[in-house]
Design a protein around this motif. Structure first.
Motif, PDB file in Angstrom:
ATOM      1  N   THR A 138       0.826  -1.212   0.000  1.00 12.10           N
ATOM      2  CA  THR A 138       0.000   0.000   0.000  1.00 12.10           C
ATOM      3  C   THR A 138       0.855   1.255   0.000  1.00 12.10           C
ATOM      4  OG1 THR A 138      -1.669  -1.216   1.276  1.00 12.10           O
ATOM      5  CG2 THR A 138      -1.902   1.180   1.163  1.00 12.10           C
ATOM      6  N   SER A 163       1.942   1.266  -6.660  1.00 10.21           N
ATOM      7  CA  SER A 163       0.825   1.986  -7.271  1.00 10.21           C
ATOM      8  C   SER A 163      -0.411   1.098  -7.319  1.00 10.21           C
ATOM      9  CB  SER A 163       1.204   2.430  -8.683  1.00 10.21           C
ATOM     10  OG  SER A 163       1.378   1.302  -9.528  1.00 10.21           O
ATOM     11  N   ASP A 164      -1.516   1.677  -7.788  1.00  8.01           N
ATOM     12  CA  ASP A 164      -2.753   0.913  -7.901  1.00  8.01           C
ATOM     13  C   ASP A 164      -2.626  -0.231  -8.891  1.00  8.01           C
ATOM     14  OD1 ASP A 164      -3.948   2.571  -6.075  1.00  8.01           O
ATOM     15  OD2 ASP A 164      -4.834   3.899  -7.583  1.00  8.01           O
ATOM     16  N   SER A 165      -1.762  -0.083  -9.870  1.00  7.90           N
ATOM     17  CA  SER A 165      -1.573  -1.129 -10.871  1.00  7.90           C
ATOM     18  C   SER A 165      -0.578  -2.188 -10.426  1.00  7.90           C
ATOM     19  CB  SER A 165      -1.097  -0.513 -12.196  1.00  7.90           C
ATOM     20  OG  SER A 165       0.118   0.190 -12.015  1.00  7.90           O
ATOM     21  N   ARG A 213      -3.133   9.624  -3.542  1.00  8.97           N
ATOM     22  CA  ARG A 213      -4.432   8.964  -3.405  1.00  8.97           C
ATOM     23  C   ARG A 213      -4.879   8.952  -1.951  1.00  8.97           C
ATOM     24  NH1 ARG A 213      -1.116   4.213  -4.283  1.00  8.97           N
ATOM     25  NH2 ARG A 213      -1.029   2.934  -2.384  1.00  8.97           N
ATOM     26  N   GLU A 264      -9.690   0.626  -0.093  1.00 15.29           N
ATOM     27  CA  GLU A 264      -8.442   0.496  -0.845  1.00 15.29           C
ATOM     28  C   GLU A 264      -7.509  -0.509  -0.177  1.00 15.29           C
ATOM     29  OE1 GLU A 264      -7.557   1.811  -3.774  1.00 15.29           O
ATOM     30  OE2 GLU A 264      -9.623   2.524  -3.895  1.00 15.29           O
ATOM     31  N   ARG A 309      -6.057  -4.376  -1.643  1.00 17.25           N
ATOM     32  CA  ARG A 309      -4.682  -4.848  -1.643  1.00 17.25           C
ATOM     33  C   ARG A 309      -4.530  -6.124  -0.814  1.00 17.25           C
ATOM     34  NH1 ARG A 309      -5.035   0.103  -2.963  1.00 17.25           N
ATOM     35  NH2 ARG A 309      -3.488   1.135  -4.275  1.00 17.25           N
TER      36      ARG A 309
END
Length: 543
Positions: free
Chosen positions: A481, A485-487, A499, A505, A509
């Motif tokens: 986290t 990144s989100d990807s 973010r 979120e 993860r």
């Protein structure tokens, strides 16, 4: 004189409660518990023999006592609290997706659990698992309908997955059973209340980032629970073949008899009291004995009788402790390699690590996804995608893994490996949230700093704790986290500053980690510490 004799008279009188407690303590001996476990395990073995093609799965932790390790295909983790009346829930922290994929590949599975209470099945089997089956079925149905409406390639993939190309039967909404199947003893009012929340739980499941597409391809028929206990009547000449059912059976076996009062039983040499659900709450009776140790020494323990049982268990536990201590001194539990420079110019570009691909039916001792690697003596570690992070237990990893460059040890009981440097090895004596509510929170900054330094250099890092299921998982969650990144790309924490940090979120993860580390069981207390740490980090960056 009369007044002086009154206290003695009071002391000699036992209340009903104290008398019942004294009788229970006398009958709930270690030998009685182990004999009860062995007796119930024989029943489980009989049920498993009826469907030998179906894998045997133990629901942690009680179910482990009733299954011999050599017959166990996998473990799962469903909590009874998610099925308590008025407290029903679908936990995105315990998705058990590996179980659904295993059932889809093998045509079903058999789950073993037990309960001490005077009922035939624990709430984990009566309601938690049926809710889980229904939510997964509902999500798969939604996914397939969306794919059909969008004209995607899902149907083409299913032609290969479904036998004889019978796609219409299992892909359409009309033939895919997504209703709730609860046992008949669950009240209608409770069933209606659960049915009213299925859509809400399905929304939560879809929003947590789970890989529903893989589930949709892996499950040819909808999941459906079936219940078997020692009170169930089965005609051996009429046992149905699981392939003939119109669903993927999740056979729920409650190992113990449902009697509330211990009953006297006899063996060839000893008499003993049967204890329903004896494997539950092992901390209160097992005296350090584990299911693996019990089955390894079961013949000696049971043949020794009630008089020798306690001493035999003490000797076994002490020998195991000494063995582990000597192994830690002379052959360290974890070993770090000398650091090597990255062969990539881009510090964020990772090379592929060597993985061992293993089919689910090739090794009954573990279910290994493609990102699973074994040490030289066969113990398992889980690589989290392409993140260059692996999680494992310090008790399992003896000789280290060939592709590990550095180690972050979160086990407060293990020793530092010989030849390790501060750049390749960091030990953080983190304890569970029940022992210290802030232990993880206080050590996470050093863990993040160590991970950032090594991941920037392109090194592959092993995270380990005593079990490999809780603390190391939470540390991996904080690293992914904070630094990814989100990807899923390592960016040194650049995207973290841009973010918002929400529980949703963080849950996404965690689902990503659990996809690879199928044994993950992070505790709620440690997850709270991770969330607090991330919120504090966010506040510091915004200042």
């Amino acid at each position: 004189m009369a007044a002086a004799s009154e206290p003695a008279t009071d002391e000699g009188v036992l209340s009903i409660y104290k008398a019942a407690r004294r009788i229970k303590r006398r009958e709930s001996t270690l030998y009685n518990a182990l004999r009860s476990v062995a007796d119930d395990a024989a029943f489980v073995a009989e049920i498993a023999a009826l469907w030998p093609a179906l894998p045997l799965v133990a629901n942690l932790r009680c179910g482990l006592w009733y299954t011999q390790p050599r017959t166990l295909a996998a473990t799962c983790y469903f909590k009874s609290t998610d099925g308590h009346a008025g407290n029903w829930g679908f936990s995105t922290a315990r998705l058990n997706l590996h179980l659904a994929l295993l059932a889809g590949e093998r045509g079903g599975c058999i789950i073993v659990d037990s309960t001490r209470r005077g009922k035939r099945f624990p709430d984990s089997m009566s309601k938690t698992i049926p809710i889980w089956c229904c939510v997964l079925n509902r999500a798969i149905q939604r996914h397939r309908l969306r794919a059909i409406n969008q004209g995607s390639g899902l149907n083409l993939a299913m032609v290969v997955a479904v036998p004889k190309g019978n796609v219409e039967k299992y892909s359409g909404s009309s033939n895919w059973d997504s209703s709730v199947h609860l046992p008949m003893w669950v009240l209608d009012t409770e069933k209606n209340a659960i049915e009213g929340r299925i859509e809400e739980w399905a929304d939560q499941f879809e929003s947590c980032g789970a890989d529903i597409h893989s589930l949709s391809l892996g499950l040819q028929k909808p999941l459906r629970p079936l219940w078997i206990s020692q009170s169930t009547r089965i005609w051996l000449n009429e046992v149905p073949e699981h392939e003939l059912w119109e669903f993927t059976p999740i056979i729920l076996v409650s190992a113990s008899a449902s009697g509330t009062v211990p009953t006297q039983r006899m063996s060839s040499e000893y008499s003993w009291h049967y204890i329903p659900g004896a494997g539950d709450d092992e901390e209160s009776w097992a005296r350090g004995l584990t299911p693996a140790l019990f089955w390894k020494h079961s013949y000696d323990l049971l043949d020794g009788g009630p008089d020798l049982c306690n001493q035999l268990v003490a000797d076994i536990v002490e020998k195991e402790r000494v063995y582990r201590a000597q192994r830690g001194e002379y052959s360290p539990q974890i070993a770090a390699k000398h650091l090597k420079s990255s062969s990539h110019n881009d510090p964020y570009c990772y090379g592929d690590h060597t993985t061992i691909t293993q089919s689910m039916n090739s090794d009954p001792s573990a279910i290994a996804p493609t990102n699973t690697q074994y040490s030289s003596d066969g113990h398992v570690a889980f690589w989290i995608g392409a993140s260059n992070l692996a999680v494992s237990s310090t008790r399992q990893v003896i000789d280290g893994l060939p592709d590990v460059d550095c180690i972050l040890n979160c086990d407060s009981t293990s020793r530092s490996p010989s030849g390790s440097s501060e750049n390749s090895y960091l030990e953080l004596p983190i304890v569970g949230s029940k022992d210290d509510r802030f232990s993880l929170l206080k050590n996470l900054p050093r863990a993040i700093s160590f991970a950032k330094k090594n991941l920037t250099a392109g090194r592959k890092m092993l995270l380990c704790c005593q079990t490999g299921e809780d603390i190391s998982i939470c540390v991996a969650l904080a690293i992914i986290t904070r630094l990814f990144s989100d990807s899923g790309c390592f960016d040194c924490g650049d995207s973290f500053a841009k973010r918002d940090i929400t529980k949703l979120e963080m849950r996404k993860r965690l689902v990503f980690i659990c996809k690879y580390a199928v044994n993950a069981r992070p505790s709620r207390g440690n997850l709270r510490q991770v969330y607090s740490f991330l919120c504090n980090e966010k506040e510091q960056l915004s200042c």
